[in-house]
Design a protein around this motif. Sequence first.
Motif, PDB file in Angstrom:
ATOM      1  N   ARG A  38       0.829  -1.158  -0.095  1.00 57.00           N
ATOM      2  CA  ARG A  38      -0.131   0.067   0.241  1.00 57.00           C
ATOM      3  C   ARG A  38       0.908   1.137  -0.042  1.00 57.00           C
ATOM      4  N   TRP A  39       1.698   1.144   0.699  1.00 59.85           N
ATOM      5  CA  TRP A  39       2.764   2.348   0.685  1.00 59.85           C
ATOM      6  C   TRP A  39       3.596   2.692  -0.623  1.00 59.85           C
ATOM      7  N   ALA A  40       3.973   1.395  -1.168  1.00 60.44           N
ATOM      8  CA  ALA A  40       4.333   1.497  -2.564  1.00 60.44           C
ATOM      9  C   ALA A  40       3.300   2.379  -3.418  1.00 60.44           C
ATOM     10  N   ARG A  66       5.717  -5.257 -11.110  1.00 60.36           N
ATOM     11  CA  ARG A  66       4.715  -6.371 -11.092  1.00 60.36           C
ATOM     12  C   ARG A  66       3.141  -5.265 -11.109  1.00 60.36           C
ATOM     13  N   GLY A  67       2.244  -5.923 -11.592  1.00 62.20           N
ATOM     14  CA  GLY A  67       1.044  -5.316 -11.437  1.00 62.20           C
ATOM     15  C   GLY A  67       0.181  -4.885 -10.138  1.00 62.20           C
ATOM     16  N   THR A  68      -0.493  -3.891 -10.004  1.00 66.97           N
ATOM     17  CA  THR A  68      -1.083  -3.689  -8.794  1.00 66.97           C
ATOM     18  C   THR A  68      -2.499  -3.139  -8.955  1.00 66.97           C
ATOM     19  N   ASP A  69      -3.150  -2.753  -8.084  1.00 68.23           N
ATOM     20  CA  ASP A  69      -4.845  -2.529  -8.452  1.00 68.23           C
ATOM     21  C   ASP A  69      -5.052  -1.403  -9.123  1.00 68.23           C
ATOM     22  N   ASP A  70      -6.185  -0.869  -8.908  1.00 70.58           N
ATOM     23  CA  ASP A  70      -6.643   0.378  -9.855  1.00 70.58           C
ATOM     24  C   ASP A  70      -5.790   1.732  -9.471  1.00 70.58           C
TER      25      ASP A  70
END
Length: 240
Positions: free
Chosen positions: A7-9, A63-67
């Motif tokens: 989340r911090w990233a 790498r992929g993350t969320d919206d």
Amino acid sequence: MRTPDDRWAELAAAALAGELTSSEAAEFDDLRRSDTRRAEEYVALQGISGRLRQGDLTWVAPRGTDDLADRIAASIQRDDLTALSPSPSQAVTAEGARRRRRWLAPLSAAACLVLGLVIGVNSAGLFAPSPPSGPPGTLGAVEQISVVEDEGAADVHAQLVAHTWGTEAYLEATGLTVGATYELVFVGSNGEEFSAGEVLGSDVPIVCRMNAGVMREDTVRMELRGTGDVVVAHAALPSV
């Protein structure tokens, strides 16, 4: 599994791309205020973002993350299209177009690169500041101590870190009785005792961080105690 570091990233990358909502900005500010390491990490990443805009760094896809990451990428794509579109009143020259293309690649990669870097920073310590060093009692410095085993087959090792709010112990232990309760105690120079918490004996190595509300300079001894307050291991602490 997502972690607080993930989340911090995401928030750090969004902040650098200017894509934080008001609630995310408040969350990001709280994280920086509560963790000086992350605040310093973000300052370092701002420098990297600036270098990317100057075009002197390369990048690899993270790498992929969320919206949140999708919103960052979408924003960058919009900015790129705007930069590539000529104004109605002025045509883009060939030289100008080449200059734009040279700068757009690093600009587009900036937030994605930073997102990948922040995720890696937490495991590799790439931008973490060097830990403090100094004599016993130096705030934030890891202090090596010699632990003596007093009972049974216990094998105990520990390090201390002095903080403004107390003393932290990095404890490693094997050979403790499975299921038995053990308490880590700091003893002050006046004999007062301060508990740093409890652990249960396990058939796998115990590695944990334990904290006591006593300043490092006020402690002279550390004890790991078992049932009936039997001292399983102890360490005489150097004076500060």
